[in-house]
Design a protein around this motif. Structure first.
Motif, PDB file in Angstrom:
ATOM      1  N   UNK A  37       0.788  -1.222   0.000  1.00 17.41           N
ATOM      2  CA  UNK A  37       0.000   0.000   0.000  1.00 17.41           C
ATOM      3  C   UNK A  37       0.820   1.272   0.000  1.00 17.41           C
ATOM      4  N   UNK A  38       1.916   1.267   0.759  1.00 17.78           N
ATOM      5  CA  UNK A  38       2.752   2.472   0.832  1.00 17.78           C
ATOM      6  C   UNK A  38       3.333   2.804  -0.541  1.00 17.78           C
ATOM      7  N   UNK A  39       3.790   1.772  -1.254  1.00 15.04           N
ATOM      8  CA  UNK A  39       4.330   1.984  -2.606  1.00 15.04           C
ATOM      9  C   UNK A  39       3.228   2.450  -3.547  1.00 15.04           C
ATOM     10  N   UNK A  40       2.031   1.898  -3.380  1.00 19.42           N
ATOM     11  CA  UNK A  40       0.911   2.303  -4.223  1.00 19.42           C
ATOM     12  C   UNK A  40       0.615   3.795  -4.053  1.00 19.42           C
ATOM     13  N   UNK A  41       0.679   4.271  -2.823  1.00 21.18           N
ATOM     14  CA  UNK A  41       0.434   5.694  -2.564  1.00 21.18           C
ATOM     15  C   UNK A  41       1.507   6.547  -3.214  1.00 21.18           C
ATOM     16  N   UNK A  42       2.773   6.128  -3.070  1.00 20.20           N
ATOM     17  CA  UNK A  42       3.875   6.883  -3.682  1.00 20.20           C
ATOM     18  C   UNK A  42       3.761   6.881  -5.208  1.00 20.20           C
ATOM     19  N   UNK A  43       3.454   5.716  -5.763  1.00 18.09           N
ATOM     20  CA  UNK A  43       3.336   5.598  -7.215  1.00 18.09           C
ATOM     21  C   UNK A  43       2.176   6.437  -7.748  1.00 18.09           C
ATOM     22  N   UNK A  44       1.050   6.383  -7.053  1.00 21.24           N
ATOM     23  CA  UNK A  44      -0.113   7.152  -7.491  1.00 21.24           C
ATOM     24  C   UNK A  44       0.157   8.649  -7.427  1.00 21.24           C
ATOM     25  N   UNK A  45       0.874   9.066  -6.387  1.00 21.13           N
ATOM     26  CA  UNK A  45       1.218  10.484  -6.234  1.00 21.13           C
ATOM     27  C   UNK A  45       2.125  10.944  -7.374  1.00 21.13           C
ATOM     28  N   UNK A  46       3.061  10.089  -7.756  1.00 24.86           N
ATOM     29  CA  UNK A  46       4.026  10.457  -8.799  1.00 24.86           C
ATOM     30  C   UNK A  46       3.452  10.295 -10.206  1.00 24.86           C
ATOM     31  N   UNK A  47       2.662   9.235 -10.431  1.00 28.03           N
ATOM     32  CA  UNK A  47       2.214   8.896 -11.779  1.00 28.03           C
ATOM     33  C   UNK A  47       0.819   9.391 -12.131  1.00 28.03           C
ATOM     34  N   UNK A  48       0.021   9.714 -11.133  1.00 30.42           N
ATOM     35  CA  UNK A  48      -1.345  10.208 -11.349  1.00 30.42           C
ATOM     36  C   UNK A  48      -2.145   9.301 -12.291  1.00 30.42           C
ATOM     37  N   UNK A  49      -2.326   8.038 -11.913  1.00 31.99           N
ATOM     38  CA  UNK A  49      -3.111   7.135 -12.771  1.00 31.99           C
ATOM     39  C   UNK A  49      -4.586   7.518 -12.755  1.00 31.99           C
ATOM     40  N   UNK A  50      -5.306   7.092 -13.783  1.00 30.39           N
ATOM     41  CA  UNK A  50      -6.749   7.316 -13.811  1.00 30.39           C
ATOM     42  C   UNK A  50      -7.456   6.342 -12.878  1.00 30.39           C
ATOM     43  N   UNK A  51      -6.947   5.100 -12.843  1.00 28.65           N
ATOM     44  CA  UNK A  51      -7.539   4.047 -12.018  1.00 28.65           C
ATOM     45  C   UNK A  51      -6.426   3.250 -11.343  1.00 28.65           C
ATOM     46  N   UNK A  52      -6.599   2.965 -10.061  1.00 28.81           N
ATOM     47  CA  UNK A  52      -5.688   2.060  -9.358  1.00 28.81           C
ATOM     48  C   UNK A  52      -6.420   0.774  -9.055  1.00 28.81           C
ATOM     49  N   UNK A  53      -5.848  -0.337  -9.514  1.00 29.50           N
ATOM     50  CA  UNK A  53      -6.392  -1.656  -9.222  1.00 29.50           C
ATOM     51  C   UNK A  53      -5.739  -2.106  -7.924  1.00 29.50           C
ATOM     52  N   UNK A  54      -6.517  -2.190  -6.853  1.00 31.51           N
ATOM     53  CA  UNK A  54      -5.968  -2.318  -5.507  1.00 31.51           C
ATOM     54  C   UNK A  54      -6.335  -3.646  -4.833  1.00 31.51           C
TER      55      UNK A  54
END
Length: 218
Positions: A37-54
Protein backbone atom coordinates in the motif's frame (compact mmCIF):
# COMPACT_ATOMS: atom_id res chain seq x y z
CA UNK A 1 -4.99 9.00 -24.62
CA UNK A 2 -5.72 5.65 -22.98
CA UNK A 3 -6.79 4.91 -19.43
CA UNK A 4 -3.71 4.96 -17.18
CA UNK A 5 -3.77 2.17 -14.61
CA UNK A 6 -1.66 1.42 -11.53
CA UNK A 7 -1.67 -2.23 -10.38
CA UNK A 8 -1.14 -2.86 -6.65
CA UNK A 9 -0.86 -6.50 -5.50
CA UNK A 10 1.69 -8.17 -3.26
CA UNK A 11 1.75 -11.40 -5.28
CA UNK A 12 4.20 -11.01 -8.14
CA UNK A 13 2.62 -13.68 -10.35
CA UNK A 14 -0.88 -12.24 -9.95
CA UNK A 15 0.39 -8.73 -10.55
CA UNK A 16 2.18 -9.85 -13.71
CA UNK A 17 -0.97 -11.56 -14.95
CA UNK A 18 -3.07 -8.46 -14.36
CA UNK A 19 -0.51 -6.27 -16.12
CA UNK A 20 -0.50 -8.61 -19.13
CA UNK A 21 -4.32 -8.61 -19.35
CA UNK A 22 -4.56 -4.84 -19.13
CA UNK A 23 -1.69 -4.06 -21.50
CA UNK A 24 -3.37 -6.27 -24.10
CA UNK A 25 -6.64 -4.37 -23.75
CA UNK A 26 -7.31 -1.59 -26.20
CA UNK A 27 -7.17 1.89 -24.71
CA UNK A 28 -5.60 0.84 -21.39
CA UNK A 29 -2.00 1.38 -20.32
CA UNK A 30 -0.40 0.10 -17.10
CA UNK A 31 1.82 2.95 -15.91
CA UNK A 32 3.06 1.44 -12.66
CA UNK A 33 3.09 -1.48 -10.24
CA UNK A 34 3.20 -1.74 -6.44
CA UNK A 35 3.63 -4.65 -4.05
CA UNK A 36 2.25 -2.87 -0.97
CA UNK A 37 0.00 0.00 0.00
CA UNK A 38 2.75 2.47 0.83
CA UNK A 39 4.33 1.98 -2.61
CA UNK A 40 0.91 2.30 -4.22
CA UNK A 41 0.43 5.69 -2.56
CA UNK A 42 3.88 6.88 -3.68
CA UNK A 43 3.34 5.60 -7.21
CA UNK A 44 -0.11 7.15 -7.49
CA UNK A 45 1.22 10.48 -6.23
CA UNK A 46 4.03 10.46 -8.80
CA UNK A 47 2.21 8.90 -11.78
CA UNK A 48 -1.35 10.21 -11.35
CA UNK A 49 -3.11 7.13 -12.77
CA UNK A 50 -6.75 7.32 -13.81
CA UNK A 51 -7.54 4.05 -12.02
CA UNK A 52 -5.69 2.06 -9.36
CA UNK A 53 -6.39 -1.66 -9.22
CA UNK A 54 -5.97 -2.32 -5.51
CA UNK A 55 -5.54 -5.57 -3.59
CA UNK A 56 -6.86 -5.57 -0.01
CA UNK A 57 -4.39 -7.70 1.92
CA UNK A 58 -0.86 -6.35 1.45
CA UNK A 59 2.06 -6.01 3.89
CA UNK A 60 2.51 -2.77 5.81
CA UNK A 61 -0.13 -0.31 4.61
CA UNK A 62 -3.04 -2.46 3.45
CA UNK A 63 -5.30 -1.80 0.50
CA UNK A 64 -8.08 -0.24 2.58
CA UNK A 65 -5.79 2.38 4.11
CA UNK A 66 -4.16 3.03 0.73
CA UNK A 67 -7.57 3.43 -0.90
CA UNK A 68 -8.60 5.94 1.74
CA UNK A 69 -5.46 8.03 1.10
CA UNK A 70 -5.73 7.90 -2.68
CA UNK A 71 -9.40 8.89 -2.65
CA UNK A 72 -8.84 11.69 -0.12
CA UNK A 73 -6.00 13.07 -2.26
CA UNK A 74 -8.14 12.72 -5.42
CA UNK A 75 -5.51 10.53 -7.08
CA UNK A 76 -7.88 8.84 -9.49
CA UNK A 77 -10.48 6.12 -8.99
CA UNK A 78 -9.80 2.94 -7.01
CA UNK A 79 -11.10 -0.48 -8.05
CA UNK A 80 -10.54 -3.07 -5.33
CA UNK A 81 -9.71 -6.56 -6.56
CA UNK A 82 -9.32 -9.30 -3.97
CA UNK A 83 -9.57 -13.03 -3.36
CA UNK A 84 -11.73 -12.43 -0.31
CA UNK A 85 -15.36 -11.30 -0.23
CA UNK A 86 -15.53 -11.09 3.56
CA UNK A 87 -18.00 -8.50 4.78
CA UNK A 88 -15.42 -6.48 6.69
CA UNK A 89 -13.33 -6.06 3.52
CA UNK A 90 -16.30 -5.18 1.35
CA UNK A 91 -17.75 -2.48 3.59
CA UNK A 92 -14.35 -1.10 4.62
CA UNK A 93 -13.28 -0.72 1.00
CA UNK A 94 -16.52 0.95 -0.08
CA UNK A 95 -16.56 3.30 2.90
CA UNK A 96 -12.94 4.18 2.14
CA UNK A 97 -14.17 5.49 -1.20
CA UNK A 98 -13.46 2.65 -3.62
CA UNK A 99 -15.43 3.02 -6.83
CA UNK A 100 -15.85 -0.73 -7.11
CA UNK A 101 -15.11 -4.14 -5.63
CA UNK A 102 -14.39 -7.26 -7.70
CA UNK A 103 -13.11 -10.73 -6.89
CA UNK A 104 -9.91 -12.03 -8.47
CA UNK A 105 -11.93 -14.82 -10.05
CA UNK A 106 -13.39 -12.23 -12.45
CA UNK A 107 -12.94 -12.97 -16.15
CA UNK A 108 -10.51 -10.78 -18.08
CA UNK A 109 -13.17 -9.10 -20.28
CA UNK A 110 -15.22 -8.18 -17.20
CA UNK A 111 -12.14 -6.73 -15.49
CA UNK A 112 -11.34 -4.58 -18.51
CA UNK A 113 -14.97 -3.45 -18.72
CA UNK A 114 -14.96 -2.60 -15.00
CA UNK A 115 -11.89 -0.40 -15.38
CA UNK A 116 -13.55 1.47 -18.23
CA UNK A 117 -16.76 1.92 -16.24
CA UNK A 118 -14.93 3.16 -13.14
CA UNK A 119 -12.92 5.58 -15.28
CA UNK A 120 -16.21 6.87 -16.72
CA UNK A 121 -17.50 7.58 -13.22
CA UNK A 122 -19.66 4.50 -12.77
CA UNK A 123 -19.67 2.16 -9.78
CA UNK A 124 -18.85 -1.53 -10.19
CA UNK A 125 -19.66 -4.38 -7.81
CA UNK A 126 -19.25 -8.12 -8.24
CA UNK A 127 -22.64 -9.92 -8.17
CA UNK A 128 -21.62 -11.64 -4.93
CA UNK A 129 -20.92 -8.25 -3.33
CA UNK A 130 -24.21 -6.79 -4.53
CA UNK A 131 -26.04 -9.65 -2.86
CA UNK A 132 -24.15 -9.01 0.39
CA UNK A 133 -25.13 -5.33 0.36
CA UNK A 134 -28.76 -6.12 -0.37
CA UNK A 135 -28.79 -8.72 2.39
CA UNK A 136 -27.17 -6.31 4.83
CA UNK A 137 -29.80 -3.64 4.18
CA UNK A 138 -32.63 -6.17 4.21
CA UNK A 139 -31.66 -7.54 7.63
CA UNK A 140 -30.82 -4.18 9.20
CA UNK A 141 -33.15 -2.94 11.91
CA UNK A 142 -35.59 -0.31 10.64
CA UNK A 143 -34.80 3.22 11.77
CA UNK A 144 -36.48 4.29 14.96
CA UNK A 145 -38.53 7.51 15.17
CA UNK A 146 -36.04 8.99 17.62
CA UNK A 147 -33.04 7.86 15.56
CA UNK A 148 -30.14 9.99 14.33
CA UNK A 149 -30.83 13.04 12.15
CA UNK A 150 -30.49 12.94 8.37
CA UNK A 151 -26.89 12.92 7.09
CA UNK A 152 -25.34 16.37 6.83
CA UNK A 153 -25.97 17.91 3.44
CA UNK A 154 -29.05 15.85 2.58
CA UNK A 155 -31.33 18.82 3.21
CA UNK A 156 -29.23 20.90 0.79
CA UNK A 157 -30.07 18.68 -2.18
CA UNK A 158 -32.50 19.96 -4.76
CA UNK A 159 -35.48 17.78 -5.65
CA UNK A 160 -33.70 16.62 -8.80
CA UNK A 161 -30.49 15.84 -6.92
CA UNK A 162 -32.49 13.84 -4.39
CA UNK A 163 -34.05 11.87 -7.26
CA UNK A 164 -30.57 11.17 -8.63
CA UNK A 165 -29.43 10.05 -5.16
CA UNK A 166 -32.40 7.69 -4.96
CA UNK A 167 -31.43 6.23 -8.34
CA UNK A 168 -27.86 5.74 -7.11
CA UNK A 169 -29.33 3.89 -4.15
CA UNK A 170 -30.94 1.49 -6.63
CA UNK A 171 -27.56 0.90 -8.25
CA UNK A 172 -28.52 2.52 -11.57
CA UNK A 173 -25.87 3.56 -14.09
CA UNK A 174 -25.72 7.06 -15.57
CA UNK A 175 -27.48 5.83 -18.71
CA UNK A 176 -30.24 4.20 -16.66
CA UNK A 177 -30.68 7.33 -14.52
CA UNK A 178 -30.90 9.45 -17.67
CA UNK A 179 -33.62 7.16 -19.03
CA UNK A 180 -35.50 7.06 -15.71
CA UNK A 181 -35.49 10.85 -15.23
CA UNK A 182 -35.72 11.83 -18.92
CA UNK A 183 -32.52 13.87 -18.87
CA UNK A 184 -29.19 13.63 -20.70
CA UNK A 185 -26.23 11.62 -19.41
CA UNK A 186 -24.10 14.76 -19.21
CA UNK A 187 -26.73 16.30 -16.94
CA UNK A 188 -26.75 13.13 -14.83
CA UNK A 189 -22.98 13.37 -14.37
CA UNK A 190 -23.35 16.98 -13.25
CA UNK A 191 -26.04 16.05 -10.72
CA UNK A 192 -24.00 13.10 -9.40
CA UNK A 193 -20.97 15.37 -8.94
CA UNK A 194 -23.07 17.91 -7.03
CA UNK A 195 -24.63 15.20 -4.85
CA UNK A 196 -21.19 13.86 -3.91
CA UNK A 197 -19.93 17.36 -3.14
CA UNK A 198 -22.91 18.36 -0.99
CA UNK A 199 -22.82 15.08 0.94
CA UNK A 200 -19.03 15.12 1.24
CA UNK A 201 -18.75 11.68 -0.35
CA UNK A 202 -15.93 10.24 -2.45
CA UNK A 203 -17.77 7.82 -4.72
CA UNK A 204 -21.19 6.97 -6.11
CA UNK A 205 -21.01 3.67 -4.23
CA UNK A 206 -20.79 5.61 -0.96
CA UNK A 207 -23.77 7.66 -2.16
CA UNK A 208 -25.72 4.45 -2.83
CA UNK A 209 -24.99 3.20 0.70
CA UNK A 210 -26.07 6.53 2.20
CA UNK A 211 -29.27 6.54 0.12
CA UNK A 212 -30.14 3.08 1.39
CA UNK A 213 -29.33 3.86 5.00
CA UNK A 214 -31.24 7.16 4.94
CA UNK A 215 -34.21 5.63 3.14
CA UNK A 216 -34.02 8.06 0.21
CA UNK A 217 -36.44 7.04 -2.50
CA UNK A 218 -38.34 8.62 -5.37
Amino acid sequence: MGIRVLVADDHGAIRAGLVMILNNAEGIEVVGEAADGATAIRQATALRPDVTLMDVRMPGVDGIAATRELVAAELGQVLVLTTFDLDEYVFAALRAGAAGFLLKSVEAPRLVEAIRLVHAGEGVLAPQITRKLISAFATAEPPRPAGPPEPAGLAELTDREREVLACLGEGLSNAQIASRLYIGETTVKTHVSRVLTKLDLRSRVQAAILAQEAGVSR
